[in-house]
Design an enzyme around this catalytic site. Structure first.
Site, PDB file in Angstrom:
ATOM      1  N   TYR A 143     -12.813  42.546   2.716  1.00 22.73           N
ATOM      2  CA  TYR A 143     -12.589  41.685   1.558  1.00 22.73           C
ATOM      3  C   TYR A 143     -11.680  42.410   0.576  1.00 22.73           C
ATOM      4  CZ  TYR A 143     -13.509  38.883  -2.642  1.00 22.73           C
ATOM      5  OH  TYR A 143     -13.379  38.094  -3.761  1.00 22.73           O
ATOM      6  N   ASP A 237      -7.780  49.987   0.500  1.00 19.19           N
ATOM      7  CA  ASP A 237      -8.495  49.302  -0.576  1.00 19.19           C
ATOM      8  C   ASP A 237      -9.773  50.083  -0.839  1.00 19.19           C
ATOM      9  OD1 ASP A 237      -9.828  47.723  -2.324  1.00 19.19           O
ATOM     10  OD2 ASP A 237      -9.657  45.861  -1.164  1.00 19.19           O
ATOM     11  N   LYS A 265     -14.274  48.673  -9.647  1.00 15.91           N
ATOM     12  CA  LYS A 265     -15.699  49.042  -9.683  1.00 15.91           C
ATOM     13  C   LYS A 265     -15.991  50.370 -10.408  1.00 15.91           C
ATOM     14  CE  LYS A 265     -16.728  45.643  -6.268  1.00 15.91           C
ATOM     15  NZ  LYS A 265     -16.152  45.202  -5.030  1.00 15.91           N
TER      16      LYS A 265
HETATM   17  C1  LIG Z   1     -15.020  44.061  -4.945  1.00 17.54           C
HETATM   18  C2  LIG Z   1     -13.842  44.269  -4.101  1.00 17.54           C
HETATM   19  C3  LIG Z   1     -12.604  43.689  -4.394  1.00 17.54           C
HETATM   20  C4  LIG Z   1     -12.421  42.674  -5.479  1.00 17.54           C
HETATM   21  O1  LIG Z   1     -12.671  43.205  -6.743  1.00 17.54           O
HETATM   22  P1  LIG Z   1     -12.979  42.183  -7.953  1.00 17.54           P
HETATM   23  O2  LIG Z   1     -13.095  43.088  -9.138  1.00 17.54           O
HETATM   24  O3  LIG Z   1     -14.237  41.485  -7.577  1.00 17.54           O
HETATM   25  O4  LIG Z   1     -11.844  41.258  -8.054  1.00 17.54           O
HETATM   26  C5  LIG Z   1     -11.516  44.033  -3.621  1.00 17.54           C
HETATM   27  N1  LIG Z   1     -11.635  44.883  -2.608  1.00 17.54           N
HETATM   28  C6  LIG Z   1     -12.809  45.459  -2.279  1.00 17.54           C
HETATM   29  C7  LIG Z   1     -12.866  46.422  -1.146  1.00 17.54           C
HETATM   30  C8  LIG Z   1     -13.952  45.158  -3.009  1.00 17.54           C
HETATM   31  O5  LIG Z   1     -15.115  45.691  -2.647  1.00 17.54           O
END
Ligand SMILES: *Cc1c(COP(=O)(O)O)cnc(C)c1O
Length: 426
Positions: A143, A237, A265
């Site tokens: 994701y 990511d 995060k």
């Molecule tokens: C949470 C997440 C996102 C998206 O971040 P948001 O702050 O929710 O837009 C993108 N990539 C990864 C790997 C994530 O865990």
């Protein structure tokens, strides 16, 4: 015991689609009503009915020091008193960028945004701008936020070209997204055979959005090699794994270096933040230095920067935190595995630093399809019963769990005991 939350949920549904501002919060995959949260304190969450939960979600990752860490709280309050936003540069941004740059030898510059979604979306634009290519390779089950070109699912015809996974996303946008199976080298090679127009591979090197499914080193090596051979960029990511899997995120536990890294995060400690980072050459393409456009009214927000700064500095000053967190994560999953086995349940467990995952299935899933074969009904029941006993796990088998520094061995042992009782009735 959820009366007030049930009422609150009904009220919310009248004015907010599904009653929530992010779909997973609605508890659809486990059933029941999501508890409405009153407050967090240390390792615990309190809902509006007065129930108390040991929190293994940590706002989906950001809160590595748990709720209301005093240092972060103080920094946020002190900064807020000077104004919430200026839309002008502050020293805090440079300071936080420096903290990140110092940790990664493949990063010289950082651009801050307000969410992980924005970070990834911008990183992809940058990769396309730098390479002058259009296609991107994405893996099933990873994701990367909800931007258009990343909301893809396996198409019906040609295996590799994705089709939209949501109405509202034009197929014209997802046709540039090549979808590949995670940890499948042959499949990845095929993508590069199918297209000579690949700008980048985007990957969660430690996937945490199909449960916890780490990439094999062999697979990451192949990602690196194919990018190098084909003039594509490798994007890690690390929105979830950054400062979670280790002090240098996935980079600290795998042997592969990415060209661009995205964060979110933990670097915001609970405030809305994202970032993408790379070498000075690649970042030189970004406006205002270069031609690739990217902007944000609230980007680098001072309150968010202050929260992230304190958080990262605390982590750096106490590097042993990661060892402790890893051990706690292992204590939890090994304990869960043990009580599962005792109760005749097949449970697959894994950890990476403070990230953990468990699957109700017979063998460890290596990709999205295999995760799909797990026993979701069993997970749902487990989740519901654990919630009633005061343990707040992510409400989907497709999510990872997180340990924070304020979770103690005793709390973990209580959780394992509760899990034993729950599993004996599953
Ligand atoms: C949470 C997440 C996102 C998206 O971040 P948001 O702050 O929710 O837009 C993108 N990539 C990864 C790997 C994530 O865990």
């Amino acid at each position: 015991m959820f009366d007030k939350s049930i009422t609150a949920y009904e009220e919310a549904k009248k004015v907010i689609p599904g009653g929530v501002d992010s779909p997973v919060r609605a508890f659809k995959s486990v059933g029941g009503t999501p508890p409405f949260i009153q407050k967090g304190e240390g390792a615990y969450l309190y809902d509006i009915d007065g129930n108390k939960y040991l929190d293994f979600v940590q706002s989906w990752g950001p809160l590595i020091f748990g709720h209301c860490d005093k240092d972060i709280e103080q920094a946020v309050i002190a900064t807020a008193k000077n104004g919430l936003s200026f839309g002008a540069p502050t020293i805090l941004e440079t300071e936080l960028a420096n903290e990140i740059v110092e940790m990664y030898d493949n990063i010289d510059k950082v651009r801050f945004v307000s969410s992980g979604t924005e970070a990834v979306m911008s990183a992809i634009r940058l990769a396309r701008g730098v390479t002058s290519k259009n296609d991107i390779v994405k893996f099933e089950g990873c994701y990367h936020g909800h931007s258009d070109s990343l909301l893809v699912q396996a198409g019906s015809g040609m295996a590799t070209f994705g089709s939209p996974s949501s109405p509202g996303v034009p197929a014209d946008l997802t046709k540039h997204t090549l979808l590949c199976e995670y940890n499948n080298i042959e499949n990845l090679r095929k993508c590069f055979k199918d297209s000579s127009d690949i700008a980048c591979i985007i990957i969660e090197p430690i996937a945490g959005n199909m449960g916890l499914v780490p990439a094999t080193q062999e697979f990451l090596d192949e990602c690196r090699k194919l990018c190098d051979e084909n003039g594509a960029l490798l994007i890690f990511d690390e929105v979830m794994s950054g400062f979670r899997a280790s002090l240098t995120g996935a980079h600290g536990v795998v042997n592969t270096k990415a060209d661009i890294v995205t964060f979110g995060k933990v670097i915001g400690a609970g405030m809305p933040v994202g970032a993408f980072a790379s070498s000075k050459e690649i970042m030189g393409h970004l406006s205002p230095d270069g031609a690739v456009y990217q902007a944000g009214t609230l980007s680098g927000n001072p309150v968010a920067m202050a929260a992230g700064l304190v958080s990262l500095r605390k982590l750096k000053a106490n590097k042993e935190i990661y060892e402790t967190l890893s051990l706690k994560a292992l204590r939890l999953v090994n304990g869960l595995k043990e009580v599962a086995t005792k109760n005749g349940i097949n449970l697959q467990v894994n950890t990476r630093g403070s990230m953990f995952g468990f699957f109700f299935c017979d063998k460890e899933p290596k990709n999205f399809k295999e995760v799909g074969t797990c026993d979701f009904a069993k997970f749902g029941k487990f989740h519901n019963e654990m919630l009633k006993k005061g343990f707040y796990f992510a409400c989907s088998q497709y999510e990872a769990g997180f340990i924070s520094t304020v979770i103690t061995d005793e709390m973990i042992d209580e959780c394992i005991n509760a899990a034993n009782e729950v599993m004996s009735n599953l």
